[in-house]
Design a protein around this motif. Structure first.
Motif, PDB file in Angstrom:
ATOM      1  N   SER A 186       0.831  -1.187  -0.062  1.00  0.00           N
ATOM      2  CA  SER A 186       0.205   0.181  -0.183  1.00  0.00           C
ATOM      3  C   SER A 186       0.835   1.283   0.067  1.00  0.00           C
ATOM      4  O   SER A 186       0.374   2.329   0.418  1.00  0.00           O
ATOM      5  CB  SER A 186      -1.144   0.102   1.119  1.00  0.00           C
ATOM      6  N   SER A 187       2.205   1.175  -0.356  1.00  0.00           N
ATOM      7  CA  SER A 187       2.890   2.343  -0.351  1.00  0.00           C
ATOM      8  C   SER A 187       4.114   2.220  -1.378  1.00  0.00           C
ATOM      9  O   SER A 187       4.094   0.882  -1.913  1.00  0.00           O
ATOM     10  CB  SER A 187       3.567   2.839   1.006  1.00  0.00           C
ATOM     11  N   PHE A 203       0.364   5.084  -0.750  1.00  0.00           N
ATOM     12  CA  PHE A 203      -0.486   5.518  -2.041  1.00  0.00           C
ATOM     13  C   PHE A 203      -1.936   5.474  -1.649  1.00  0.00           C
ATOM     14  O   PHE A 203      -2.589   4.524  -1.531  1.00  0.00           O
ATOM     15  CB  PHE A 203      -0.337   4.531  -3.145  1.00  0.00           C
ATOM     16  N   LYS A 204      -2.437   6.797  -1.319  1.00  0.00           N
ATOM     17  CA  LYS A 204      -3.882   6.911  -0.823  1.00  0.00           C
ATOM     18  C   LYS A 204      -5.053   7.263  -1.566  1.00  0.00           C
ATOM     19  O   LYS A 204      -5.667   8.280  -1.376  1.00  0.00           O
ATOM     20  CB  LYS A 204      -3.906   8.136   0.327  1.00  0.00           C
ATOM     21  N   ALA A 205      -4.984   6.362  -2.664  1.00  0.00           N
ATOM     22  CA  ALA A 205      -6.114   6.611  -3.453  1.00  0.00           C
ATOM     23  C   ALA A 205      -6.559   5.234  -3.909  1.00  0.00           C
ATOM     24  O   ALA A 205      -6.472   4.785  -5.022  1.00  0.00           O
ATOM     25  CB  ALA A 205      -5.814   7.205  -4.893  1.00  0.00           C
ATOM     26  N   LEU A 290       2.577  12.894  -4.392  1.00  0.00           N
ATOM     27  CA  LEU A 290       2.102  11.541  -3.595  1.00  0.00           C
ATOM     28  C   LEU A 290       1.761  12.365  -2.057  1.00  0.00           C
ATOM     29  O   LEU A 290       0.669  11.725  -1.637  1.00  0.00           O
ATOM     30  CB  LEU A 290       2.600  10.570  -3.743  1.00  0.00           C
ATOM     31  N   ARG A 291       2.579  13.027  -1.713  1.00  0.00           N
ATOM     32  CA  ARG A 291       2.387  13.274  -0.151  1.00  0.00           C
ATOM     33  C   ARG A 291       1.147  14.290  -0.312  1.00  0.00           C
ATOM     34  O   ARG A 291       0.796  14.167   1.093  1.00  0.00           O
ATOM     35  CB  ARG A 291       3.903  14.034   0.450  1.00  0.00           C
ATOM     36  N   SER A 292       1.026  14.974  -1.341  1.00  0.00           N
ATOM     37  CA  SER A 292      -0.205  16.039  -1.008  1.00  0.00           C
ATOM     38  C   SER A 292      -1.468  15.406  -1.722  1.00  0.00           C
ATOM     39  O   SER A 292      -2.207  16.241  -2.018  1.00  0.00           O
ATOM     40  CB  SER A 292       0.406  17.304  -1.454  1.00  0.00           C
ATOM     41  N   ASP A 293      -1.323  13.909  -2.130  1.00  0.00           N
ATOM     42  CA  ASP A 293      -2.443  13.418  -2.595  1.00  0.00           C
ATOM     43  C   ASP A 293      -2.897  14.241  -4.128  1.00  0.00           C
ATOM     44  O   ASP A 293      -4.240  14.138  -4.318  1.00  0.00           O
ATOM     45  CB  ASP A 293      -3.678  13.287  -1.905  1.00  0.00           C
ATOM     46  N   ASP A 294      -1.819  14.594  -4.585  1.00  0.00           N
ATOM     47  CA  ASP A 294      -2.144  15.362  -6.034  1.00  0.00           C
ATOM     48  C   ASP A 294      -1.956  14.345  -6.997  1.00  0.00           C
ATOM     49  O   ASP A 294      -1.004  14.414  -7.738  1.00  0.00           O
ATOM     50  CB  ASP A 294      -1.403  16.662  -6.051  1.00  0.00           C
ATOM     51  N   PHE A 295      -2.971  13.600  -7.375  1.00  0.00           N
ATOM     52  CA  PHE A 295      -2.692  12.471  -8.425  1.00  0.00           C
ATOM     53  C   PHE A 295      -2.724  13.063  -9.811  1.00  0.00           C
ATOM     54  O   PHE A 295      -2.187  12.690 -10.622  1.00  0.00           O
ATOM     55  CB  PHE A 295      -3.810  11.627  -8.247  1.00  0.00           C
ATOM     56  N   HIS A 352      -8.560   5.395 -13.043  1.00  0.00           N
ATOM     57  CA  HIS A 352      -9.979   5.449 -12.077  1.00  0.00           C
ATOM     58  C   HIS A 352     -10.737   4.229 -12.114  1.00  0.00           C
ATOM     59  O   HIS A 352     -11.147   3.949 -13.371  1.00  0.00           O
ATOM     60  CB  HIS A 352     -10.674   6.755 -12.295  1.00  0.00           C
TER      61      HIS A 352
END
Ligand code: GLA
Length: 397
Positions: A186-187, A203-205, A290-295, A352
């Motif tokens: 997961s990372s 990886f928070k998506a 990735l750290r700011s969830d800017d996919f 997605h």
């Protein structure tokens, strides 16, 4: 039973058959890898962002009292035996990835005895998902455990890489073996290939999937061009070093330096070096994204990486470009690029989940243009090499 559990059962029963059920047998899962970004940067002491995936080689190993090394590949239905005290090259290409690990352990002064080893896996071969690194890392890990060698994972990765460099003769960097052994699931690993320091970026998506599209081709120039790229990068380093003696690799160079010495570099060396410097910067930007969830930003970096690999590093091919171009037109695709050494293998697509079926349909049309059988694998990020202990083995029965 899940297909992966079937593989483990197969390995277990084949090993039992060959060793009459030795009590000290162990089974290791050693995964293949994807790489989010940072291609051809590892051997330039740069940055990479790989992770192990849910495709793996399963190795069953049981120590022997003599010095015989008995290897059996269930997938190839072939065996190879050698003397662990004197590892020599085998005419069977697959065996050398394993014998090479024994050779490197011996060179490192580690004491190991004979062993029986059987293995099988579900990592597609030649797709650029590092099945060879998984085999090397898996055997190094299994021998480390069975003979209580007390080697840490980072050193095991270096041993596995040296096996491939010195015994198999492929001058790969350390990314694949490192990812196979040190991923945590997961990372992704944000790895500095010079110091081998890394951090794990989650990886928070959950709604974005990793989809690999295998071109089904592996052009024959893949390994010769790989070694050539290494030389071209070294050529650039040699020129830059003439005025800045501290430059040991492209990691130490800056864009300003490259521009200042542009006229002294041949056009090819300049382009290769420019790509490497830009790709290293992209890995750093990808880590921030990735750290700011800017996919969205991450996806753009993937497309830029592909363009660099295609135009400046020149390791892509028509089949890879066709699949990436098709992906770039699909709304659900966050980013896509060729992955691995190039000249065939897979593209990596971040998709997605609600657009997955459209993605599949449209990529199928791209496969029609390429003319190869569509092979589309959705995969999950997984922890690195591990022993499947008795508990997890019992759960399979
Ligand atoms: C292959 C090599 C790696 C790395 C990639 C390109 O997978 O094994 O070490 O150099 O190519 O990024």
């Amino acid at each position: 039973m899940k297909p992966q559990n079937q593989l483990v059962s197969l390995v277990k029963s084949e090993l039992e058959r060959r060793t009459s059920g030795s009590s000290s047998a162990l089974v290791v899962r050693s995964p293949g890898r994807l790489n989010v970004i940072g291609e051809h940067t590892d051997y330039n002491d740069g940055f990479v962002m790989p992770s192990a995936i849910d495709r793996a080689i399963y190795i069953g190993l049981s120590p022997r009292l003599d010095s015989e090394g008995n290897l059996h590949s269930i997938d190839f239905q072939e065996s190879h035996s050698f003397d662990v005290k004197h590892p020599v090259k085998s005419p069977k290409a697959w065996a050398n990835y394993l014998v090479g690990v024994v050779d490197e352990l011996k060179k490192g002064g580690y004491s190991i005895g004979g062993f029986d080893c059987v293995f099988a896996g579900d990592i597609p071969i030649g797709a650029g998902l590092s099945s060879s690194a998984a085999v090397e890392a898996g055997l190094a890990f299994a021998l480390n455990t069975a003979f209580e060698l007390q080697i840490g994972r980072t050193e095991l990765a270096a041993i596995a890489q040296r096996a491939e460099n010195n015994f198999v003769g492929v001058k790969c960097g350390i990314m694949d073996q490192f990812a196979s052994l040190l991923s945590e699931g997961s990372s992704v690993l944000n790895l500095d290939c010079r110091s081998l320091e890394y951090d794990l970026i989650p990886f928070k998506a959950p709604d974005i999937r990793f989809v690999l599209c295998d071109t089904g081709v592996k052009h024959s120039l893949a390994s010769s061009e790989y070694n050539l790229r290494r030389q071209e990068c070294e050529r650039a380093v040699n020129v830059l070093r003439q005025s800045s003696s501290h430059i040991e690799s492209l990691r130490d160079a800056t864009l300003e330096m490259l521009e200042a010495h542009r006229m002294e570099l041949d056009g090819t060396a300049y382009k290769r070096a420019l790509y490497v410097l830009e790709e290293n910067a992209r890995v750093e930007s990808a880590a921030s994204a990735l750290r700011s969830d800017d996919f969205k930003a991450l996806g753009e970096l993937l497309f830029m990486s592909h363009a660099g690999l295609r135009d400046k590093f020149e390791v892509s091919c028509d089949e890879l470009n066709t699949l990436v171009d098709a992906a770039s037109e699909i709304e659900a695709v966050v980013g896509a690029r060729m992955m691995g050494g190039g000249f065939g293998g897979c593209t990596l697509n971040l998709v997605h989940e609600d657009g997955l079926s459209e993605f599949n349909e449209r990529i199928m049309l791209a496969y029609d243009k390429i003319g190869t059988t569509p092979r589309i694998y959705e995969c999950r990020l997984m922890p690195g090499t591990e022993i499947l202990n008795n508990q997890s083995l019992r759960e399979l029965d």
